[in-house]
Design a protein around this motif. Structure first.
Motif, PDB file in Angstrom:
ATOM      1  N   GLU A   1       0.846  -1.197   0.000  1.00 12.54           N
ATOM      2  CA  GLU A   1       0.000   0.000   0.000  1.00 12.54           C
ATOM      3  C   GLU A   1       0.881   1.248   0.000  1.00 12.54           C
ATOM      4  OE1 GLU A   1      -2.805   2.416   3.106  1.00 12.54           O
ATOM      5  OE2 GLU A   1      -3.053   0.220   3.083  1.00 12.54           O
ATOM      6  N   VAL A   2       0.651   2.139  -0.964  1.00 12.59           N
ATOM      7  CA  VAL A   2       1.432   3.370  -1.068  1.00 12.59           C
ATOM      8  C   VAL A   2       0.518   4.576  -0.900  1.00 12.59           C
ATOM      9  CG1 VAL A   2       3.105   2.256  -2.583  1.00 12.59           C
ATOM     10  CG2 VAL A   2       1.205   3.534  -3.589  1.00 12.59           C
ATOM     11  N   MET A   3       1.128   5.722  -0.660  1.00 15.10           N
ATOM     12  CA  MET A   3       0.369   6.954  -0.467  1.00 15.10           C
ATOM     13  C   MET A   3      -0.086   7.515  -1.817  1.00 15.10           C
ATOM     14  SD  MET A   3       2.679   8.567   2.635  1.00 15.10           S
ATOM     15  CE  MET A   3       1.525   9.798   3.219  1.00 15.10           C
ATOM     16  N   GLY A   4      -0.685   8.695  -1.773  1.00 17.19           N
ATOM     17  CA  GLY A   4      -1.196   9.295  -2.995  1.00 17.19           C
ATOM     18  C   GLY A   4      -2.535   9.963  -2.816  1.00 17.19           C
TER      19      GLY A   4
ATOM     20  N   ILE B   1       3.499  -9.376  -6.819  1.00 18.23           N
ATOM     21  CA  ILE B   1       3.527  -8.058  -6.180  1.00 18.23           C
ATOM     22  C   ILE B   1       2.292  -7.285  -6.637  1.00 18.23           C
ATOM     23  CG2 ILE B   1       4.744  -5.866  -5.930  1.00 18.23           C
ATOM     24  CD1 ILE B   1       6.232  -8.106  -4.604  1.00 18.23           C
ATOM     25  N   ILE B   2       1.490  -6.837  -5.677  1.00 15.81           N
ATOM     26  CA  ILE B   2       0.294  -6.052  -5.964  1.00 15.81           C
ATOM     27  C   ILE B   2       0.491  -4.658  -5.390  1.00 15.81           C
ATOM     28  CG2 ILE B   2      -2.223  -5.975  -5.815  1.00 15.81           C
ATOM     29  CD1 ILE B   2      -1.085  -8.593  -6.992  1.00 15.81           C
ATOM     30  N   LEU B   3       0.378  -3.623  -6.234  1.00 10.78           N
ATOM     31  CA  LEU B   3       0.495  -2.235  -5.780  1.00 10.78           C
ATOM     32  C   LEU B   3      -0.902  -1.663  -5.551  1.00 10.78           C
ATOM     33  CD1 LEU B   3       2.872  -0.146  -5.376  1.00 10.78           C
ATOM     34  CD2 LEU B   3       3.473  -2.397  -6.249  1.00 10.78           C
ATOM     35  N   LEU B   4      -1.118  -1.116  -4.362  1.00 15.62           N
ATOM     36  CA  LEU B   4      -2.425  -0.583  -3.983  1.00 15.62           C
ATOM     37  C   LEU B   4      -2.288   0.879  -3.576  1.00 15.62           C
ATOM     38  CD1 LEU B   4      -5.470  -1.103  -3.173  1.00 15.62           C
ATOM     39  CD2 LEU B   4      -4.586  -1.594  -0.870  1.00 15.62           C
ATOM     40  N   ALA B   5      -2.976   1.770  -4.288  1.00 16.43           N
ATOM     41  CA  ALA B   5      -3.022   3.172  -3.892  1.00 16.43           C
ATOM     42  C   ALA B   5      -3.959   3.334  -2.700  1.00 16.43           C
ATOM     43  CB  ALA B   5      -3.507   4.031  -5.061  1.00 16.43           C
ATOM     44  N   GLU B   6      -3.580   4.169  -1.747  1.00 18.94           N
ATOM     45  CA  GLU B   6      -4.373   4.304  -0.529  1.00 18.94           C
ATOM     46  C   GLU B   6      -5.791   4.799  -0.802  1.00 18.94           C
ATOM     47  OE1 GLU B   6      -2.668   7.114   2.158  1.00 18.94           O
ATOM     48  OE2 GLU B   6      -2.598   8.747   0.694  1.00 18.94           O
TER      49      GLU B   6
ATOM     50  N   ASN C   1      -6.080  10.683  -3.133  1.00 23.52           N
ATOM     51  CA  ASN C   1      -7.070  10.194  -4.101  1.00 23.52           C
ATOM     52  C   ASN C   1      -6.510  10.071  -5.510  1.00 23.52           C
ATOM     53  OD1 ASN C   1      -9.245  10.015  -2.214  1.00 23.52           O
ATOM     54  ND2 ASN C   1      -9.428  12.245  -2.286  1.00 23.52           N
ATOM     55  N   ALA C   2      -5.194  10.136  -5.639  1.00 21.49           N
ATOM     56  CA  ALA C   2      -4.541   9.999  -6.942  1.00 21.49           C
ATOM     57  C   ALA C   2      -3.706   8.719  -6.963  1.00 21.49           C
ATOM     58  CB  ALA C   2      -3.641  11.206  -7.219  1.00 21.49           C
ATOM     59  N   GLY C   3      -3.637   8.092  -8.135  1.00 25.27           N
ATOM     60  CA  GLY C   3      -2.937   6.822  -8.239  1.00 25.27           C
ATOM     61  C   GLY C   3      -1.561   6.897  -8.855  1.00 25.27           C
ATOM     62  N   ASP C   4      -1.011   8.101  -9.017  1.00 25.70           N
ATOM     63  CA  ASP C   4       0.259   8.248  -9.718  1.00 25.70           C
ATOM     64  C   ASP C   4       1.400   7.456  -9.076  1.00 25.70           C
ATOM     65  OD1 ASP C   4      -1.457  10.631 -10.365  1.00 25.70           O
ATOM     66  OD2 ASP C   4       0.206  11.042 -11.727  1.00 25.70           O
ATOM     67  N   LEU C   5       1.539   7.542  -7.750  1.00 23.99           N
ATOM     68  CA  LEU C   5       2.626   6.831  -7.097  1.00 23.99           C
ATOM     69  C   LEU C   5       2.517   5.328  -7.317  1.00 23.99           C
ATOM     70  CD1 LEU C   5       3.060   8.724  -3.695  1.00 23.99           C
ATOM     71  CD2 LEU C   5       4.731   8.557  -5.542  1.00 23.99           C
ATOM     72  N   ALA C   6       1.317   4.782  -7.151  1.00 23.20           N
ATOM     73  CA  ALA C   6       1.123   3.344  -7.345  1.00 23.20           C
ATOM     74  C   ALA C   6       1.359   2.959  -8.791  1.00 23.20           C
ATOM     75  CB  ALA C   6      -0.285   2.950  -6.905  1.00 23.20           C
TER      76      ALA C   6
ATOM     77  N   GLU D   1      -0.121 -17.840   0.473  1.00 21.92           N
ATOM     78  CA  GLU D   1       0.311 -17.010   1.591  1.00 21.92           C
ATOM     79  C   GLU D   1       0.499 -15.571   1.118  1.00 21.92           C
ATOM     80  OE1 GLU D   1       3.555 -17.196   5.252  1.00 21.92           O
ATOM     81  OE2 GLU D   1       3.850 -18.417   3.449  1.00 21.92           O
ATOM     82  N   THR D   2      -0.159 -14.637   1.795  1.00 24.34           N
ATOM     83  CA  THR D   2      -0.155 -13.233   1.368  1.00 24.34           C
ATOM     84  C   THR D   2       0.264 -12.344   2.528  1.00 24.34           C
ATOM     85  OG1 THR D   2      -1.949 -13.668  -0.201  1.00 24.34           O
ATOM     86  CG2 THR D   2      -1.542 -11.373   0.376  1.00 24.34           C
ATOM     87  N   ARG D   3       1.161 -11.423   2.256  1.00 26.59           N
ATOM     88  CA  ARG D   3       1.612 -10.459   3.248  1.00 26.59           C
ATOM     89  C   ARG D   3       1.314  -9.049   2.757  1.00 26.59           C
ATOM     90  NH1 ARG D   3       1.517 -14.299   5.776  1.00 26.59           N
ATOM     91  NH2 ARG D   3       3.144 -15.307   7.044  1.00 26.59           N
ATOM     92  N   VAL D   4       1.172  -8.132   3.700  1.00 27.16           N
ATOM     93  CA  VAL D   4       0.837  -6.742   3.382  1.00 27.16           C
ATOM     94  C   VAL D   4       1.895  -5.818   3.973  1.00 27.16           C
ATOM     95  CG1 VAL D   4      -0.846  -4.885   3.657  1.00 27.16           C
ATOM     96  CG2 VAL D   4      -1.631  -7.253   3.316  1.00 27.16           C
ATOM     97  N   THR D   5       2.351  -4.878   3.182  1.00 29.42           N
ATOM     98  CA  THR D   5       3.268  -3.843   3.656  1.00 29.42           C
ATOM     99  C   THR D   5       2.657  -2.475   3.375  1.00 29.42           C
ATOM    100  OG1 THR D   5       5.252  -5.191   3.270  1.00 29.42           O
ATOM    101  CG2 THR D   5       5.552  -2.809   3.428  1.00 29.42           C
ATOM    102  N   VAL D   6       2.514  -1.675   4.417  1.00 29.02           N
ATOM    103  CA  VAL D   6       2.046  -0.294   4.277  1.00 29.02           C
ATOM    104  C   VAL D   6       3.269   0.600   4.447  1.00 29.02           C
ATOM    105  CG1 VAL D   6       0.496   1.491   5.140  1.00 29.02           C
ATOM    106  CG2 VAL D   6      -0.211  -0.928   5.203  1.00 29.02           C
ATOM    107  N   LEU D   7       3.691   1.241   3.371  1.00 21.00           N
ATOM    108  CA  LEU D   7       4.949   1.989   3.422  1.00 21.00           C
ATOM    109  C   LEU D   7       4.864   3.256   4.274  1.00 21.00           C
ATOM    110  CD1 LEU D   7       6.323   1.625  -0.215  1.00 21.00           C
ATOM    111  CD2 LEU D   7       6.878   0.303   1.826  1.00 21.00           C
TER     112      LEU D   7
END
Length: 319
Positions: free
Chosen positions: A167-170, A217-222, A172-177, A241-247
């Protein structure tokens, strides 16, 4: 115009210091006195204003964060708060203000301009969500921070044969993801502007697994949702098996990239030119590598458009 103020407002972004430096030195070059206002609009209301000299902004171009610090200020949204800010500026004889920040910061600049106090906006936010500019100060640095983190996560994802949701920041915009996902070969990218349904993401993971792929690897915009929720649903549906990282806020720190330093320098210097040439209520941006100027009012009513060609390319390359 002989006295100009500068402040940073809202969330910090790498490159803000480079913009402060450019505003200060270009202003002095053109014969003006520059005054730094600490803690954004809150500091403006409280009169935290001091003159900046050439040496005041030495050795800051490479530093993240903001020398002038930043704060959010609910009081400045009121007429009374804005009038108090103008009174403080008048006390120091400051004739114009450069505001470095995002759309919330620009709303304050718009209010001041409407009250007869000239302001120029410089877009600085890692979210890259401001209309009228291809890039905002801080976006490139945050993007590179994310890419570095994904590279490391991919190492452990491969070692343990896991699916990772990042999960990355942004906002309401998805540019970073989108940019990070394309740059790092993510299997799926979930952005507010064009979100895949969860079933298609799961199908893509399964197809990769069936052909021997050991990790995903799944990229998720916040702005789409919470990483933990998506991670749990993916693991339940696939059995993998799935893990989550919130940067998190690691994305907002760090030394700015060369791109952000140059961008901030160009935008900050241009802001001085606009003010000293009699402009007000404008934002300076960059489009197709050329500096552009827009009315802040149009920027605030406009909408940032993401490059959906990049989104399509990411899907084509992640088959």
């Amino acid at each position: 115009m002989k006295k100009i103020g500068v402040l940073t407002s809202g969330g910090d972004a790498p490159g803000m210091n480079a913009a402060i430096r450019a505003v200060t030195r270009k202003g002095i070059y053109r014969g003006a006195e520059i005054f730094g206002i600490t803690n954004g609009y809150q500091g403006l209301i409280e009169g935290h204003i001091e003159k900046l000299e050439i040496g005041s902004v030495g050795d800051i171009i490479q530093r993240g964060g903001t020398k002038l610090r930043s704060a959010r200020c609910e009081r400045f949204k009121t007429d009374e708060g804005q009038q108090t800010g103008i009174e403080q500026l008048n006390k120091f004889g400051i004739e114009g203000l450069i505001v470095i920040g995002g759309d919330g910061s620009f709303r304050g600049a718009q209010k001041l301009t409407a009250k007869g106090y000239p302001c120029i906006g410089v877009p600085a936010t890692i979210d890259n969500d401001i209309a009228g500019t291809d890039f905002t100060i801080g976006f490139d640095t945050a993007l590179n921070t994310i890419i570095e983190a994904i590279d490391k996560i991919r190492d452990t994802a491969t070692s343990h044969e896991r699916t990772y949701v990042i999960e990355v920041m942004g906002r309401n915009a998805g540019d970073l993801a989108l940019w990070a996902g394309l740059a790092d070969g993510a299997e799926s990218i979930l952005i507010p502007e064009k979100t895949d349904d969860l079933d298609s993401v799961i199908q893509r993971i399964r197809r990769g697994h069936d052909r021997g792929k050991k990790h995903s690897i799944i990229l998720l915009a916040e702005g789409v949702g919470k990483g933990m929720e998506f991670g749990n649903k993916i693991e339940e549906a696939t059995g993998y098996e799935t893990r989550v990282t919130v940067l998190g806020h690691i994305q907002r720190g760090g030394s700015p990239t060369a791109f952000d330093r140059v961008l901030a320098s160009r935008l900050g210097a241009k802001a001085i030119d606009l003010l000293m040439d009699g402009q007000a209520g404008k934002m300076v941006g960059i489009q197709q590598n050329h500096l552009v100027v827009h009315d802040i009012e149009n920027i605030l009513t406009g909408k940032h458009e993401i490059d959906l060609d990049l989104y399509q390319l990411s899907k084509e390359l992640s088959i």
